[in-house]
Design a protein around this motif. Sequence first.
Motif, PDB file in Angstrom:
ATOM      1  N   ILE A 155       1.969  -6.459   1.018  1.00  0.00           N
ATOM      2  CA  ILE A 155       1.571  -7.285  -0.115  1.00  0.00           C
ATOM      3  C   ILE A 155       0.049  -7.324  -0.229  1.00  0.00           C
ATOM      4  O   ILE A 155      -0.661  -7.448   0.763  1.00  0.00           O
ATOM      5  CB  ILE A 155       2.152  -8.718   0.023  1.00  0.00           C
ATOM      6  N   GLY A 156      -0.440  -7.167  -1.452  1.00  0.00           N
ATOM      7  CA  GLY A 156      -1.867  -7.263  -1.723  1.00  0.00           C
ATOM      8  C   GLY A 156      -2.081  -8.152  -2.937  1.00  0.00           C
ATOM      9  O   GLY A 156      -1.135  -8.806  -3.410  1.00  0.00           O
ATOM     10  N   ASP A 157      -3.281  -8.190  -3.465  1.00  0.00           N
ATOM     11  CA  ASP A 157      -3.551  -8.995  -4.658  1.00  0.00           C
ATOM     12  C   ASP A 157      -2.991  -8.264  -5.873  1.00  0.00           C
ATOM     13  O   ASP A 157      -3.668  -7.462  -6.502  1.00  0.00           O
ATOM     14  CB  ASP A 157      -5.052  -9.238  -4.814  1.00  0.00           C
ATOM     15  N   ALA A 158      -1.744  -8.549  -6.173  1.00  0.00           N
ATOM     16  CA  ALA A 158      -1.041  -7.828  -7.229  1.00  0.00           C
ATOM     17  C   ALA A 158      -1.342  -8.351  -8.628  1.00  0.00           C
ATOM     18  O   ALA A 158      -0.894  -7.761  -9.617  1.00  0.00           O
ATOM     19  CB  ALA A 158       0.465  -7.873  -6.973  1.00  0.00           C
ATOM     20  N   ALA A 159      -2.062  -9.466  -8.727  1.00  0.00           N
ATOM     21  CA  ALA A 159      -2.449 -10.041 -10.027  1.00  0.00           C
ATOM     22  C   ALA A 159      -1.216 -10.242 -10.915  1.00  0.00           C
ATOM     23  O   ALA A 159      -0.285 -10.925 -10.535  1.00  0.00           O
ATOM     24  CB  ALA A 159      -3.506  -9.172 -10.698  1.00  0.00           C
ATOM     25  N   GLU A 160      -1.186  -9.593 -12.079  1.00  0.00           N
ATOM     26  CA  GLU A 160      -0.078  -9.786 -13.024  1.00  0.00           C
ATOM     27  C   GLU A 160       1.257  -9.286 -12.481  1.00  0.00           C
ATOM     28  O   GLU A 160       2.326  -9.614 -13.016  1.00  0.00           O
ATOM     29  CB  GLU A 160      -0.383  -9.103 -14.363  1.00  0.00           C
ATOM     30  N   ASN A 161       1.236  -8.492 -11.422  1.00  0.00           N
ATOM     31  CA  ASN A 161       2.484  -8.020 -10.814  1.00  0.00           C
ATOM     32  C   ASN A 161       3.150  -9.089  -9.957  1.00  0.00           C
ATOM     33  O   ASN A 161       4.264  -8.886  -9.463  1.00  0.00           O
ATOM     34  CB  ASN A 161       2.231  -6.773  -9.967  1.00  0.00           C
ATOM     35  N   GLY A 167      -4.843  -9.224   3.450  1.00  0.00           N
ATOM     36  CA  GLY A 167      -5.691 -10.400   3.324  1.00  0.00           C
ATOM     37  C   GLY A 167      -4.839 -11.645   3.268  1.00  0.00           C
ATOM     38  O   GLY A 167      -3.601 -11.577   3.162  1.00  0.00           O
ATOM     39  N   ARG A 168      -5.519 -12.810   3.348  1.00  0.00           N
ATOM     40  CA  ARG A 168      -4.786 -14.061   3.222  1.00  0.00           C
ATOM     41  C   ARG A 168      -5.627 -15.097   2.470  1.00  0.00           C
ATOM     42  O   ARG A 168      -5.502 -16.302   2.683  1.00  0.00           O
ATOM     43  CB  ARG A 168      -4.360 -14.596   4.590  1.00  0.00           C
ATOM     44  N   GLY A 169      -6.503 -14.615   1.593  1.00  0.00           N
ATOM     45  CA  GLY A 169      -7.343 -15.510   0.809  1.00  0.00           C
ATOM     46  C   GLY A 169      -6.514 -16.442  -0.052  1.00  0.00           C
ATOM     47  O   GLY A 169      -5.437 -16.080  -0.540  1.00  0.00           O
ATOM     48  N   ARG A 170      -7.026 -17.663  -0.244  1.00  0.00           N
ATOM     49  CA  ARG A 170      -6.319 -18.653  -1.058  1.00  0.00           C
ATOM     50  C   ARG A 170      -6.612 -18.458  -2.548  1.00  0.00           C
ATOM     51  O   ARG A 170      -5.732 -18.582  -3.393  1.00  0.00           O
ATOM     52  CB  ARG A 170      -6.723 -20.062  -0.634  1.00  0.00           C
ATOM     53  N   TYR A 171      -7.861 -18.184  -2.862  1.00  0.00           N
ATOM     54  CA  TYR A 171      -8.269 -17.973  -4.250  1.00  0.00           C
ATOM     55  C   TYR A 171      -9.614 -17.271  -4.269  1.00  0.00           C
ATOM     56  O   TYR A 171     -10.285 -17.150  -3.248  1.00  0.00           O
ATOM     57  CB  TYR A 171      -8.358 -19.311  -5.017  1.00  0.00           C
ATOM     58  N   ASP A 215      -5.145 -16.088  -4.930  1.00  0.00           N
ATOM     59  CA  ASP A 215      -5.258 -14.841  -4.181  1.00  0.00           C
ATOM     60  C   ASP A 215      -3.952 -14.545  -3.450  1.00  0.00           C
ATOM     61  O   ASP A 215      -2.990 -15.340  -3.490  1.00  0.00           O
ATOM     62  CB  ASP A 215      -6.430 -14.947  -3.198  1.00  0.00           C
ATOM     63  N   VAL A 216      -3.935 -13.445  -2.725  1.00  0.00           N
ATOM     64  CA  VAL A 216      -2.726 -12.949  -2.085  1.00  0.00           C
ATOM     65  C   VAL A 216      -2.140 -13.929  -1.074  1.00  0.00           C
ATOM     66  O   VAL A 216      -0.921 -13.973  -0.859  1.00  0.00           O
ATOM     67  CB  VAL A 216      -3.001 -11.583  -1.404  1.00  0.00           C
ATOM     68  N   GLY A 217      -3.003 -14.750  -0.438  1.00  0.00           N
ATOM     69  CA  GLY A 217      -2.510 -15.650   0.604  1.00  0.00           C
ATOM     70  C   GLY A 217      -1.440 -16.612   0.137  1.00  0.00           C
ATOM     71  O   GLY A 217      -0.513 -16.951   0.888  1.00  0.00           O
ATOM     72  N   ALA A 218      -1.541 -17.074  -1.104  1.00  0.00           N
ATOM     73  CA  ALA A 218      -0.554 -18.012  -1.635  1.00  0.00           C
ATOM     74  C   ALA A 218       0.834 -17.374  -1.703  1.00  0.00           C
ATOM     75  O   ALA A 218       1.853 -18.011  -1.383  1.00  0.00           O
ATOM     76  CB  ALA A 218      -0.979 -18.486  -3.020  1.00  0.00           C
ATOM     77  N   TYR A 219       0.878 -16.118  -2.103  1.00  0.00           N
ATOM     78  CA  TYR A 219       2.155 -15.410  -2.227  1.00  0.00           C
ATOM     79  C   TYR A 219       2.659 -14.947  -0.858  1.00  0.00           C
ATOM     80  O   TYR A 219       3.866 -14.911  -0.606  1.00  0.00           O
ATOM     81  CB  TYR A 219       1.991 -14.228  -3.179  1.00  0.00           C
ATOM     82  N   MET A 220       1.727 -14.592   0.022  1.00  0.00           N
ATOM     83  CA  MET A 220       2.093 -14.246   1.398  1.00  0.00           C
ATOM     84  C   MET A 220       2.805 -15.417   2.072  1.00  0.00           C
ATOM     85  O   MET A 220       3.832 -15.244   2.730  1.00  0.00           O
ATOM     86  CB  MET A 220       0.826 -13.878   2.180  1.00  0.00           C
ATOM     87  N   LYS A 221       2.258 -16.631   1.873  1.00  0.00           N
ATOM     88  CA  LYS A 221       2.845 -17.820   2.481  1.00  0.00           C
ATOM     89  C   LYS A 221       4.255 -18.087   1.938  1.00  0.00           C
ATOM     90  O   LYS A 221       5.137 -18.541   2.673  1.00  0.00           O
ATOM     91  CB  LYS A 221       1.954 -19.039   2.240  1.00  0.00           C
ATOM     92  N   ALA A 222       4.467 -17.802   0.665  1.00  0.00           N
ATOM     93  CA  ALA A 222       5.792 -17.997   0.077  1.00  0.00           C
ATOM     94  C   ALA A 222       6.817 -17.096   0.758  1.00  0.00           C
ATOM     95  O   ALA A 222       7.930 -17.533   1.089  1.00  0.00           O
ATOM     96  CB  ALA A 222       5.752 -17.713  -1.422  1.00  0.00           C
ATOM     97  N   LEU A 223       6.457 -15.829   0.983  1.00  0.00           N
ATOM     98  CA  LEU A 223       7.374 -14.904   1.640  1.00  0.00           C
ATOM     99  C   LEU A 223       7.566 -15.267   3.108  1.00  0.00           C
ATOM    100  O   LEU A 223       8.679 -15.138   3.644  1.00  0.00           O
ATOM    101  CB  LEU A 223       6.863 -13.472   1.501  1.00  0.00           C
TER     102      LEU A 223
END
Length: 238
Positions: A120-126, A151-155, A165-173
């Motif tokens: 998982i990366g910063d997929a933006a609109e994906n 990465g695990r950035g919040r925003y 940022d990707v960290g929010a979606y990483m945490k969901a998974l």
Amino acid sequence: MAAWARAVRGLLLDISGVLYDSGGDGGVPIAGSVEAVRRIKASGLKLRFCTNETQATREKFVKKLQGMGFDISVAEVTAPAPAACRILKERSLRPHLLVHNDLVPEFAEIDKTNPNCVVIGDAAENFTYANLNEAFRVLIGMEKPVLISLGRGRYYKETDGLKLDVGAYMKALEYACDVQAEVVGKPAKMFFESALAEMGVPPQQAIMIGDDIVNDVGGAQRCGMRALQVRTGKYSHE
């Protein structure tokens, strides 16, 4: 000048929020940043650009920065995707990719058939429900789920404001699949160690400069470096 400052031989420099603010229009350089890079290079200090940028290949990203006037080459950039590819090859992992479309070419030489991990990366609109759910289904179907995050950035900050940022979606998974992600980008110790090795400079002789108190400053300090936080990018929101 302090003794530790005289011993500094190398700088690790974040890009987004430090050199430029990204945006849908390509972004804009932060005042004085182009000249700052020029002066750092003229000083004789070793320089490494360290970024968690995962919305484009390094080649495309560097070309954009060059167009803004920055003296930068692909060989000077440490980024998560190439490091992730090395890990995938070493461990014979076949990824299901949840990344930005422009980053997919970085994984061109990686076998992606019958995935046995998720990257998982910063997929933006994906980052749609359907795409997140598909990644979830891949992970939850594994006996031992493997989630690799670039990465695990919040925003982060773009020209029109802050973005998740990707960290929010990483945490969901992580939560949904009861799995601990392996973080490849900042603030992972391995990321900073790789940049230092590429410069040939020990941590006690290097300084990290970034706008993120957790991923830039904290990550570098845990690696034995000193670090400075600039008052640009997302500084005022930390």
